[in-house]
Motif scaffolding. Structure first.
Motif, PDB file in Angstrom:
ATOM      1  N   ASN A 196       1.527  -3.673   8.307  1.00 43.57           N
ATOM      2  CA  ASN A 196       2.278  -2.611   8.983  1.00 43.57           C
ATOM      3  C   ASN A 196       1.448  -1.346   9.184  1.00 43.57           C
ATOM      4  N   LEU A 197       0.141  -1.430   8.950  1.00 43.81           N
ATOM      5  CA  LEU A 197      -0.673  -0.223   8.956  1.00 43.81           C
ATOM      6  C   LEU A 197      -1.798  -0.282   9.989  1.00 43.81           C
ATOM      7  N   TYR A 198      -2.059   0.878  10.552  1.00 42.56           N
ATOM      8  CA  TYR A 198      -3.264   1.070  11.364  1.00 42.56           C
ATOM      9  C   TYR A 198      -4.158   2.029  10.586  1.00 42.56           C
ATOM     10  N   LYS A 199      -5.378   1.607  10.254  1.00 41.35           N
ATOM     11  CA  LYS A 199      -6.278   2.415   9.427  1.00 41.35           C
ATOM     12  C   LYS A 199      -6.917   3.509  10.269  1.00 41.35           C
ATOM     13  N   ILE A 200      -6.855   4.733   9.761  1.00 41.00           N
ATOM     14  CA  ILE A 200      -7.421   5.893  10.446  1.00 41.00           C
ATOM     15  C   ILE A 200      -8.887   6.075  10.051  1.00 41.00           C
ATOM     16  N   SER A 201      -9.741   6.236  11.058  1.00 42.37           N
ATOM     17  CA  SER A 201     -11.165   6.505  10.770  1.00 42.37           C
ATOM     18  C   SER A 201     -11.500   7.981  10.993  1.00 42.37           C
ATOM     19  N   LYS A 202     -10.765   8.663  11.881  1.00 44.31           N
ATOM     20  CA  LYS A 202     -10.977  10.086  12.119  1.00 44.31           C
ATOM     21  C   LYS A 202      -9.887  10.876  11.407  1.00 44.31           C
ATOM     22  N   ALA A 203     -10.130  11.153  10.142  1.00 42.47           N
ATOM     23  CA  ALA A 203      -9.101  11.751   9.275  1.00 42.47           C
ATOM     24  C   ALA A 203      -8.597  13.079   9.799  1.00 42.47           C
ATOM     25  N   GLU A 204      -9.466  13.845  10.509  1.00 40.37           N
ATOM     26  CA  GLU A 204      -9.090  15.181  10.956  1.00 40.37           C
ATOM     27  C   GLU A 204      -8.040  15.168  12.070  1.00 40.37           C
ATOM     28  N   LYS A 205      -7.756  13.974  12.654  1.00 41.26           N
ATOM     29  CA  LYS A 205      -6.840  13.925  13.796  1.00 41.26           C
ATOM     30  C   LYS A 205      -5.378  13.694  13.391  1.00 41.26           C
ATOM     31  N   THR A 206      -5.125  13.426  12.100  1.00 41.63           N
ATOM     32  CA  THR A 206      -3.734  13.211  11.681  1.00 41.63           C
ATOM     33  C   THR A 206      -3.596  13.583  10.206  1.00 41.63           C
ATOM     34  N   ILE A 207      -2.471  13.232   9.575  1.00 41.82           N
ATOM     35  CA  ILE A 207      -2.214  13.736   8.218  1.00 41.82           C
ATOM     36  C   ILE A 207      -2.278  12.653   7.148  1.00 41.82           C
ATOM     37  N   THR A 208      -2.383  11.371   7.532  1.00 38.83           N
ATOM     38  CA  THR A 208      -2.387  10.280   6.562  1.00 38.83           C
ATOM     39  C   THR A 208      -3.605   9.395   6.760  1.00 38.83           C
ATOM     40  N   VAL A 233       0.854  -1.192   0.000  1.00 40.59           N
ATOM     41  CA  VAL A 233       0.000   0.000   0.000  1.00 40.59           C
ATOM     42  C   VAL A 233       0.890   1.240   0.000  1.00 40.59           C
ATOM     43  N   LYS A 234       0.517   2.238  -0.803  1.00 34.09           N
ATOM     44  CA  LYS A 234       1.212   3.527  -0.759  1.00 34.09           C
ATOM     45  C   LYS A 234       0.477   4.435   0.213  1.00 34.09           C
ATOM     46  N   LEU A 235       1.228   4.955   1.180  1.00 36.39           N
ATOM     47  CA  LEU A 235       0.636   5.833   2.185  1.00 36.39           C
ATOM     48  C   LEU A 235       0.126   7.122   1.519  1.00 36.39           C
ATOM     49  N   GLN A 236      -1.115   7.458   1.781  1.00 37.92           N
ATOM     50  CA  GLN A 236      -1.717   8.644   1.178  1.00 37.92           C
ATOM     51  C   GLN A 236      -1.834   9.768   2.210  1.00 37.92           C
ATOM     52  N   TYR A 237      -1.292  10.935   1.866  1.00 29.72           N
ATOM     53  CA  TYR A 237      -1.447  12.097   2.748  1.00 29.72           C
ATOM     54  C   TYR A 237      -2.816  12.737   2.506  1.00 29.72           C
ATOM     55  N   ARG A 238      -3.436  13.161   3.583  1.00 29.67           N
ATOM     56  CA  ARG A 238      -4.738  13.808   3.479  1.00 29.67           C
ATOM     57  C   ARG A 238      -4.597  15.087   2.652  1.00 29.67           C
ATOM     58  N   LYS A 239      -5.514  15.281   1.738  1.00 32.28           N
ATOM     59  CA  LYS A 239      -5.469  16.465   0.882  1.00 32.28           C
ATOM     60  C   LYS A 239      -5.522  17.736   1.734  1.00 32.28           C
ATOM     61  N   GLY A 240      -4.552  18.606   1.506  1.00 29.47           N
ATOM     62  CA  GLY A 240      -4.513  19.866   2.234  1.00 29.47           C
ATOM     63  C   GLY A 240      -3.962  19.755   3.642  1.00 29.47           C
ATOM     64  N   PHE A 241      -3.305  18.612   3.979  1.00 29.73           N
ATOM     65  CA  PHE A 241      -2.783  18.452   5.341  1.00 29.73           C
ATOM     66  C   PHE A 241      -1.792  19.554   5.696  1.00 29.73           C
TER      67      PHE A 241
END
Length: 884
Positions: A766-778, A592-600
């Motif tokens: 190797n990944l933990y999936k984020i459900s609250k996108a506003e709390k981090t950048i990826t 998986v390629k880590l995706q940065y949140r748009k506008g982080f």
């Protein structure tokens, strides 16, 4: 291209130090220890040489061995298993570099000069010679141009052994075990060019230090006796897969190498047929003797009560596969065995079909292999697209079991492309025409692939021999090794290498990123051998080795399921090393390629947090010399008793008679009482310690005087100095860390551009999936797949309402320390009555004593660094609750 080597790799220095530590108490030899060979037949011919002189007692060596083993966390030996010592290092971590540098260190520390490297095969011999060539300049720079000569033993040049024996420089002799294992070998027979003497006796006379490369291949009684017959002062054994561990002194197993990032990450792209049971599938597994006849073991598809299943059966002449398959219709017509020929390796059926061992009837072997090749070429293009921008040449390696599949010949000797070459050019041309790959497809298909195979006298390629070396194999290995640097040049068109599966040990190339084994049956090559050719970390166009895990990823395109490949590799590692490797082999499809949140990069919370921690620092160490003197003197005072050396005075004059060189000892005296010991030269104490610690001479002399142990220098100078250096270094490290002081560097900071400049690819595990996108950048957090602590911390950060924002710090966010760079784990904003900015290091324990010493020291440095950031608190925690 010139390859560069890092002289400060801690794990390699530890392996070297483990060897040096065995001989503490060996005097620092200033003079040469000569022997002479003289005729007794009246000719008056004399020959003198220089030999190694090991005088430290076996009792002291055993004591040293136990200390080395304790320091390395290894099982402690009850007794010496001879003067044989084992070093275990995983493939790709620089085993050859380590033992070559150990030669220089043994010379520097103890004055030893004569070394013999014993190899089991042509491939490994060529690998050693290539390493001697490419490391020469590197070692000459480190060791002040110490004179060194190396040579390969050749039966037609036995007279060169005279120079090996008489030279006063470091001498390295590389020799294949098969050159001296039998009585009929030239080296073991009287030779006219040496006045009728046996060449081996010139080796025996110098008491060489023998280095055995891949000793598991030399464990037969004949080969062990041959090595012992070289009369070594001691023997060092280096391998990743020892059969017997004699006096183990250092261990770097596959799990440690993988977890420390010393080798490439491994992923598997599986290509195999599913639900393909519609034809008469037949595969020869083996030929075997049965009662009064010959039998063949076959794999066929058979009816069962549940479904059609592939299974193994044993058949004899006259057996009908229709009956053996429980009357499966596909075998009904013509599959009675008419002939079994084990010598030629084939069977013949009543319908006239002939099946050879290694072939498959009725399967999709060609389709599978062609698709494997397609996946390998596609992966190559994708990696080349990103890595060529970093100046990294991408290579792909195809192992094949029959050269005829790559190139075959007409009756008149004309070369023609085999099916693999034709497939490759077709597949390469297809991908090179895709617009996305236009920037890297700069050469025609015919220019980018070639084969490294054995050849006959007419230059005709042929299959390599399994389990034995031939002159033709020797030439194939020379070609691979000679082309190593050329293959790494990004302007060299050759990128795809075809090689025989028998050519599998002793050579590799750091920029192999894809390995594809093309067999008409499931690959039976050992998995560790299969991946071993591509495990080394890659190099760029400057020859500098890169350590980025996102770059160093080896993809194995296997003709079996990912689960089967991983299971077989795990089983091999457990059998070879006794360690578990679960969870470390990845399925390529899970990448998986880590995706940065748009506008982080415009997020006010991220900018707020980043502004608090982005400043770079430098450090200085501040400690009181008086405290160093007091602490080091106290440590030296409490050192173990320094033992007297037991000196063996040996007269080494050896008579040369008409029949043989008399290499036996003609006189030996063991001096036990101190009055009978020969005078020992006292070295420059302060100079020796200064070279190891960089302290001033006055400070060193103050420490030694204050310790009250100076009389021990007269007992055993070298042992005393080595023990004292170890104690001083330990105290110095502690004081440096305790007294470290950081300062912010004006105008120097970690730029946010690095987030977008450095792509991060990893695997689902190797990944933990984020459900609250506003709390981090990826969209995901990259964690250690083996660490429950990091996964739980990420989950708690997301759920805890008091944590307003958090990030996992990228691996390029590092803090300089005296013991290497330190990369903290987390940064976050915590809110209660106040807003608090935390940088956190998560470990499974808070007990400093249970951490590795370097981990504990780096955490101390982290605390010191963030003291200069008044708004930031640095915490070492097990979980989120430990923050406040």
């Amino acid at each position: 291209m010139k390859l560069h080597f890092d002289a400060n790799q801690d794990y390699q220095l530890q392996a070297i130090q483990a060897v040096l530590g065995l001989f503490e108490g060996q005097p620092l030899n200033k003079g040469d220890f000569e022997f002479s060979l003289s005729e007794t037949d009246g000719l008056g011919l004399k020959f003198s040489g220089v030999r190694n002189n090991l005088v430290v007692s076996e009792e002291q060596i055993l004591k040293n061995l136990r200390e080395v083993q304790k320091a390395g966390g290894l099982p402690v030996s009850e007794k010496l298993e001879g003067l044989n010592f084992s070093v275990e290092m995983e493939t790709g971590t620089g085993k050859t570099y380590v033992y070559l540098r150990t030669i220089y260190e043994l010379n520097k520390r103890y004055g030893f000069k004569k070394f013999v490297i014993v190899v089991p095969s042509i491939a490994i011999k060529e690998g050693v010679l290539k390493n001697l060539e490419i490391t020469a300049e590197h070692f000459q720079a480190i060791y002040d141009k110490t004179p060194v000569t190396y040579q390969v033993y050749a039966a037609e040049r036995v007279s060169t052994l005279r120079n090996f024996a008489d030279s006063n420089a470091i001498q390295i002799l590389v020799i294949n075990i098969d050159s001296f294992a039998k009585d009929e070998n030239v080296i073991n027979k009287p030779n006219d060019r040496l006045n009728g003497k046996k060449p081996v006796e010139f080796i025996q006379a110098v008491q060489p230090i023998v280095i055995v490369d891949e000793p598991q291949n030399m464990e037969t009684d004949i080969r062990k006796k041959a090595i012992s017959n070289l009369k070594p002062a001691f023997t060092l054994r280096y391998s990743a897969t020892h059969k017997n561990l004699y006096n183990l002194i250092y261990k770097l197993d596959p799990v440690q190498a993988y977890d420390l990032g010393l080798v490439k990450q491994i992923e598997v792209d599986s290509v195999f047929a599913a639900n393909d049971k519609n034809r008469a599938f037949i595969q020869i597994e083996d030929f075997k003797a049965a009662k009064k006849s010959l039998a063949v073991k076959l794999k066929i598809d058979a009816n069962t009560s549940a479904a059609v299943e592939r299974k193994s059966v044993t058949a004899k002449n006259g057996d009908d596969l229709y009956l053996l398959s429980s009357k499966r219709e596909a075998y009904k017509d013509g599959y009675i065995i008419n002939n079994i020929d084990a010598r030629e390796g084939f069977i013949e059926f009543s319908n006239g079909d002939v099946l050879r061992k290694g072939q498959t009837h009725g399967g999709l072997s060609d389709q599978i292999m062609k698709y494997q090749m397609e996946k390998a070429v596609e992966e190559h293009f994708k990696k080349e697209l990103s890595l060529s921008l970093k100046g990294i040449k991408v290579l792909s390696l195809f192992f094949i079991d029959r050269v005829d599949n790559y190139r075959h010949y007409t009756e008149h000797g004309g070369a023609q492309k085999g099916k693999f070459a034709e497939w490759f050019e077709e597949i390469y041309s297809k991908f090179s025409k895709k617009p996305m790959f236009s920037g890297v497809a700069k050469h025609p298909a015919a220019k980018v692939h070639n084969g490294y195979f054995a050849q006959d006298k007419k230059g005709v390629l042929k299959d390599s021999s399994e389990g034995r070396d031939t002159k033709a194999d020797d030439e194939a290995y020379q070609l691979i090794m000679r082309d190593k640097e050329r293959l790494l040049d990004i302007n060299e068109p050759l990128k795809f290498i075809f090689s025989h599966s028998a050519l599998r040990e002793g050579w590799d190339n750091p920029n192999v990123f894809q390995i594809c084994t093309l067999n008409e049956t499931k690959s039976e090559m050992k998995k560790r051998q299969e991946i071993g050719r591509g495990l080394r970390l890659c190099v760029d166009q400057s020859g500098v080795r890169l350590r980025d895990k996102n770059v160093n990823r080896l993809t194995v395109i296997a003709n079996e399921s990912y689960e089967d490949f991983a299971k077989r590799l795990q089983t091999e590692i457990e059998e070879d090393c006794g360690v578990k490797f679960e969870g470390r082999i990845k399925d390529k499809r899970d990448r998986v390629k880590l995706q940065y949140r748009k506008g982080f990069d415009l997020d006010p919370k991220f900018l707020e947090l980043w502004s608090k921690i982005k400043q770079k620092t430098t450090y200085r160490v501040d400690y009181k010399t008086s405290a160093l003197i007091e602490a080091a003197a106290r440590k030296i005072k409490n050192m173990p008793e320094v033992q007297k050396p037991v000196i063996k005075a040996i007269r080494a004059e050896i008579k040369i008679g008409a029949e043989r060189v008399g290499a036996g000892i003609i006189g030996e005296t063991v001096a036990v009482d101190s009055s009978s010991l020969p005078k020992i030269d006292i070295p420059d104490m302060a100079g020796y310690v200064q070279n190891k610690t960089e302290l001033t001479r006055s400070t060193i002399l103050d420490i030694l005087k204050k310790s009250g142990r100076l009389p021990d220098i007269m007992v055993n100078p070298q042992m005393f100095l080595d023990l004292a250096v170890a104690e001083i270094r330990a105290v110095l490290h502690d004081l440096m860390i305790d007294g470290i002081k950081y300062e912010k560097l004006a105008g120097k900071e970690y730029t946010m551009m690095l987030f977008s400049d450095k792509d991060v690819e990893t695997y689902a595990a190797n990944l933990y999936k984020i459900s609250k996108a506003e709390k981090t950048i990826t969209d995901h957090i990259v964690i250690d797949s083996m660490s429950d602590v990091e996964r739980k911390f990420a989950g708690d950060c997301e759920k805890n309402d008091n944590i307003e924002f958090f990030i996992k710090l990228p691996d390029w966010f590092t803090i300089k320390t005296p013991i290497g760079d330190y990369n903290p784990d987390w940064a976050l904003i915590y809110k209660n009555e106040n807003r608090i900015y935390f940088v956190a290091e998560t470990k499974s324990t808070l007990d400093q004593a249970k951490l590795r010493p370097q981990e504990a020291m780096k955490i101390k440095c982290g605390k010191a660094h963030f003291k200069e950031f008044p708004d930031v608190k640095f915490k070492h925690v097990k979980d989120v609750s430990g923050l406040v």
